[in-house]
Design a protein around this motif. Structure first.
Motif, PDB file in Angstrom:
ATOM      1  N   THR A   9     117.606  16.059  64.625  1.00  0.00           N
ATOM      2  CA  THR A   9     116.631  16.345  65.619  1.00  0.00           C
ATOM      3  C   THR A   9     117.567  16.558  67.131  1.00  0.00           C
ATOM      4  O   THR A   9     118.512  15.678  66.932  1.00  0.00           O
ATOM      5  CB  THR A   9     116.650  15.086  65.417  1.00  0.00           C
ATOM      6  OG1 THR A   9     116.934  13.566  65.047  1.00  0.00           O
ATOM      7  CG2 THR A   9     115.350  14.608  63.988  1.00  0.00           C
ATOM      8  N   ALA A  11     116.950  15.561  71.692  1.00  0.00           N
ATOM      9  CA  ALA A  11     115.853  14.820  72.450  1.00  0.00           C
ATOM     10  C   ALA A  11     114.870  16.588  73.275  1.00  0.00           C
ATOM     11  O   ALA A  11     116.209  17.218  73.735  1.00  0.00           O
ATOM     12  CB  ALA A  11     116.306  14.720  73.543  1.00  0.00           C
ATOM     13  N   LYS A  13     111.699  19.403  74.655  1.00  0.00           N
ATOM     14  CA  LYS A  13     110.675  20.568  73.941  1.00  0.00           C
ATOM     15  C   LYS A  13     112.291  21.498  74.194  1.00  0.00           C
ATOM     16  O   LYS A  13     112.225  22.471  73.498  1.00  0.00           O
ATOM     17  CB  LYS A  13     109.643  20.667  74.474  1.00  0.00           C
ATOM     18  CG  LYS A  13     108.801  21.545  73.909  1.00  0.00           C
ATOM     19  CD  LYS A  13     107.931  21.532  74.817  1.00  0.00           C
ATOM     20  CE  LYS A  13     106.573  22.814  74.378  1.00  0.00           C
ATOM     21  NZ  LYS A  13     105.999  22.938  74.774  1.00  0.00           N
ATOM     22  N   ALA A  16     114.888  21.742  71.778  1.00  0.00           N
ATOM     23  CA  ALA A  16     114.908  22.082  70.720  1.00  0.00           C
ATOM     24  C   ALA A  16     114.206  23.067  70.425  1.00  0.00           C
ATOM     25  O   ALA A  16     114.519  23.880  69.115  1.00  0.00           O
ATOM     26  CB  ALA A  16     113.519  21.167  70.528  1.00  0.00           C
ATOM     27  N   GLU A  17     113.689  23.914  71.156  1.00  0.00           N
ATOM     28  CA  GLU A  17     113.471  25.438  70.933  1.00  0.00           C
ATOM     29  C   GLU A  17     114.136  25.989  71.372  1.00  0.00           C
ATOM     30  O   GLU A  17     114.361  27.308  70.353  1.00  0.00           O
ATOM     31  CB  GLU A  17     112.019  25.534  72.620  1.00  0.00           C
ATOM     32  CG  GLU A  17     110.396  24.607  72.233  1.00  0.00           C
ATOM     33  CD  GLU A  17     109.780  25.004  72.846  1.00  0.00           C
ATOM     34  OE1 GLU A  17     109.992  25.703  74.468  1.00  0.00           O
ATOM     35  OE2 GLU A  17     108.866  24.830  72.825  1.00  0.00           O
ATOM     36  N   GLU A  37     107.507  18.181  67.277  1.00  0.00           N
ATOM     37  CA  GLU A  37     107.729  16.456  67.832  1.00  0.00           C
ATOM     38  C   GLU A  37     107.506  15.384  67.103  1.00  0.00           C
ATOM     39  O   GLU A  37     106.197  15.370  66.165  1.00  0.00           O
ATOM     40  CB  GLU A  37     106.610  16.732  69.334  1.00  0.00           C
ATOM     41  CG  GLU A  37     106.451  15.166  69.927  1.00  0.00           C
ATOM     42  CD  GLU A  37     105.470  14.962  71.416  1.00  0.00           C
ATOM     43  OE1 GLU A  37     106.966  14.175  71.731  1.00  0.00           O
ATOM     44  OE2 GLU A  37     105.278  15.962  71.515  1.00  0.00           O
ATOM     45  N   GLU A  39     106.201  12.510  65.284  1.00  0.00           N
ATOM     46  CA  GLU A  39     105.340  11.067  66.055  1.00  0.00           C
ATOM     47  C   GLU A  39     105.579  10.267  66.006  1.00  0.00           C
ATOM     48  O   GLU A  39     104.237   9.135  65.984  1.00  0.00           O
ATOM     49  CB  GLU A  39     104.254  11.531  64.743  1.00  0.00           C
ATOM     50  CG  GLU A  39     103.178  13.539  64.926  1.00  0.00           C
ATOM     51  CD  GLU A  39     102.968  13.372  63.947  1.00  0.00           C
ATOM     52  OE1 GLU A  39     102.137  12.434  62.612  1.00  0.00           O
ATOM     53  OE2 GLU A  39     102.219  14.484  63.607  1.00  0.00           O
ATOM     54  N   GLY A  43     109.860  10.596  71.305  1.00  0.00           N
ATOM     55  CA  GLY A  43     110.536  11.387  72.026  1.00  0.00           C
ATOM     56  C   GLY A  43     111.413  12.585  71.906  1.00  0.00           C
ATOM     57  O   GLY A  43     111.931  13.939  72.088  1.00  0.00           O
ATOM     58  N   TRP A  45     112.644  15.501  68.694  1.00  0.00           N
ATOM     59  CA  TRP A  45     111.530  16.712  67.967  1.00  0.00           C
ATOM     60  C   TRP A  45     112.831  17.138  66.872  1.00  0.00           C
ATOM     61  O   TRP A  45     114.316  16.865  66.770  1.00  0.00           O
ATOM     62  CB  TRP A  45     111.758  18.241  69.014  1.00  0.00           C
ATOM     63  CG  TRP A  45     111.295  17.842  70.324  1.00  0.00           C
ATOM     64  CD1 TRP A  45     111.032  17.047  71.617  1.00  0.00           C
ATOM     65  CD2 TRP A  45     110.009  18.677  70.261  1.00  0.00           C
ATOM     66  NE1 TRP A  45     109.448  17.089  71.894  1.00  0.00           N
ATOM     67  CE2 TRP A  45     109.056  18.341  71.380  1.00  0.00           C
ATOM     68  CE3 TRP A  45     109.246  20.000  70.069  1.00  0.00           C
ATOM     69  CZ2 TRP A  45     107.651  18.582  72.062  1.00  0.00           C
ATOM     70  CZ3 TRP A  45     108.103  19.809  70.252  1.00  0.00           C
ATOM     71  CH2 TRP A  45     107.585  19.478  71.154  1.00  0.00           C
ATOM     72  N   GLU A  46     112.483  17.987  65.862  1.00  0.00           N
ATOM     73  CA  GLU A  46     112.648  17.979  64.682  1.00  0.00           C
ATOM     74  C   GLU A  46     112.791  19.358  64.865  1.00  0.00           C
ATOM     75  O   GLU A  46     112.028  20.068  64.970  1.00  0.00           O
ATOM     76  CB  GLU A  46     111.802  17.390  64.076  1.00  0.00           C
ATOM     77  CG  GLU A  46     113.017  17.864  62.558  1.00  0.00           C
ATOM     78  CD  GLU A  46     112.131  17.300  60.728  1.00  0.00           C
ATOM     79  OE1 GLU A  46     111.919  16.233  60.797  1.00  0.00           O
ATOM     80  OE2 GLU A  46     111.181  18.288  60.832  1.00  0.00           O
ATOM     81  N   GLY A 229     101.422  13.006  73.376  1.00  0.00           N
ATOM     82  CA  GLY A 229     101.295  14.146  74.524  1.00  0.00           C
ATOM     83  C   GLY A 229     100.338  15.482  75.064  1.00  0.00           C
ATOM     84  O   GLY A 229     100.662  14.712  75.743  1.00  0.00           O
TER      85      GLY A 229
END
Length: 292
Positions: A9, A11, A13, A16-17, A37, A39, A43, A45-46, A229
């Protein structure tokens, strides 16, 4: 065949991408990479990868360091038919007038229900999650109150269980959209399994960005069972796509997030009608201000 997973994980998007894209260059290469993301409102992301061979743990450690992520947790998965396992463990769900079941439970369908055959598959929405149950509960309540929409949209439809439920109740124009092409294929297969081909149009779309959705608007009912989000981001567009007096059923909302989502939609002109809580999840039923 034995497979492995590698999960971490971090922080943001974009970060993470970027990590997910970097994982594609590993040797051995992953058979698939997912970026999701969490839930829980954190904030975070996995990022996860699936491997047919033991992944390069040194390479994963380097990627985690470079991308400021937590160390990867690598796990070996036993050789198992996971879909068959899920089918055995998922029991039917009764919510309002709806009865959601797998083919292995076809002999358990009672009389006098709206039966929906949903197989375990690579798409969200078997009916067992509190978010889907909340949406079915809200839908049943609207129908009992005499609501009869002529146009329905299911945004982030997954298996299309909600779209099919609406099509069971009313001779409406129903569109089920999802960002994931696999989900669209699963939705079409579920329509065929329920003998409902042609009752729901299944499309691949991001939010409400598709000609079929624009042409069918305004809608009398919009489902959006996604995440907080995207729900907040879509509030103005969902409001515009709803007919005055129309309803929105929103879920994918943790209980602690419900007030924030409701406030975003109140700003957009949708008033809260009902709040259903199932476990840690909230489903909101909203109505657009004005008269149809």
């Amino acid at each position: 065949m034995t497979t492995w997973t590698a999960l971490t994980t971090l922080a943001g998007k974009e970060a993470a991408e970027a990590l997910g894209e970097a994982m594609e260059s590993l040797e051995p290469a992953p058979t698939g990479v997912g970026v999701f993301e969490l839930e829980d409102g954190s904030g975070l992301w996995e990022v996860g990868g699936y491997f047919d061979e033991m992944p390069d743990e040194a390479g994963l450690a380097l990627l985690a360091t470079v991308h400021d992520a937590r160390p990867f947790a690598v796990s070996e998965l036993p050789d198992q038919d996971w879909v068959a396992k899920v089918r055995r463990e998922l029991s039917p769900v009764a919510e309002g007038r709806f009865f959601v079941y797998g083919s292995h439970d076809a002999d358990k369908v009672p009389e006098g229900v709206e039966a929906l055959l949903i197989e375990a598959a690579m798409a969200f929405g078997t009916g067992h999650h509190g978010t889907t149950q909340g949406c079915l509960r809200a839908l049943d309540r609207l129908a009992r109150q005499g609501v009869a929409p002529a146009a329905v949209a299911d945004i982030g439809a997954g298996t299309a269980v909600l779209a099919m439920a609406a099509a069971k109740l009313w001779p409406a124009t129903v569109i089920a959209s999802d960002i994931d092409p696999v989900a669209v294929e699963v939705a079409q297969a579920n329509l065929a399994a329920n003998g409902m081909e042609g009752r729901v149009t299944c499309i691949e779309a991001v939010g409400l960005d598709h000609p079929a959705l624009r042409d069918a608007a305004p809608f009398d009912l919009i489902f959006a069972n996604i995440l907080m989000g995207p729900l907040v981001e879509l509030a103005p567009r969902i409001a515009v796509a709803l007919r005055p007096g129309g309803h929105a059923i929103l879920s994918g909302i943790l209980n602690a997030q419900a007030d924030e989502v409701a406030a975003a939609y109140a700003t957009a002109g949708l008033a809260e009608v009902q709040r259903d809580i199932i476990g840690e999840w909230t489903t909101l039923t909203l109505r657009r201000n004005g008269t149809a």
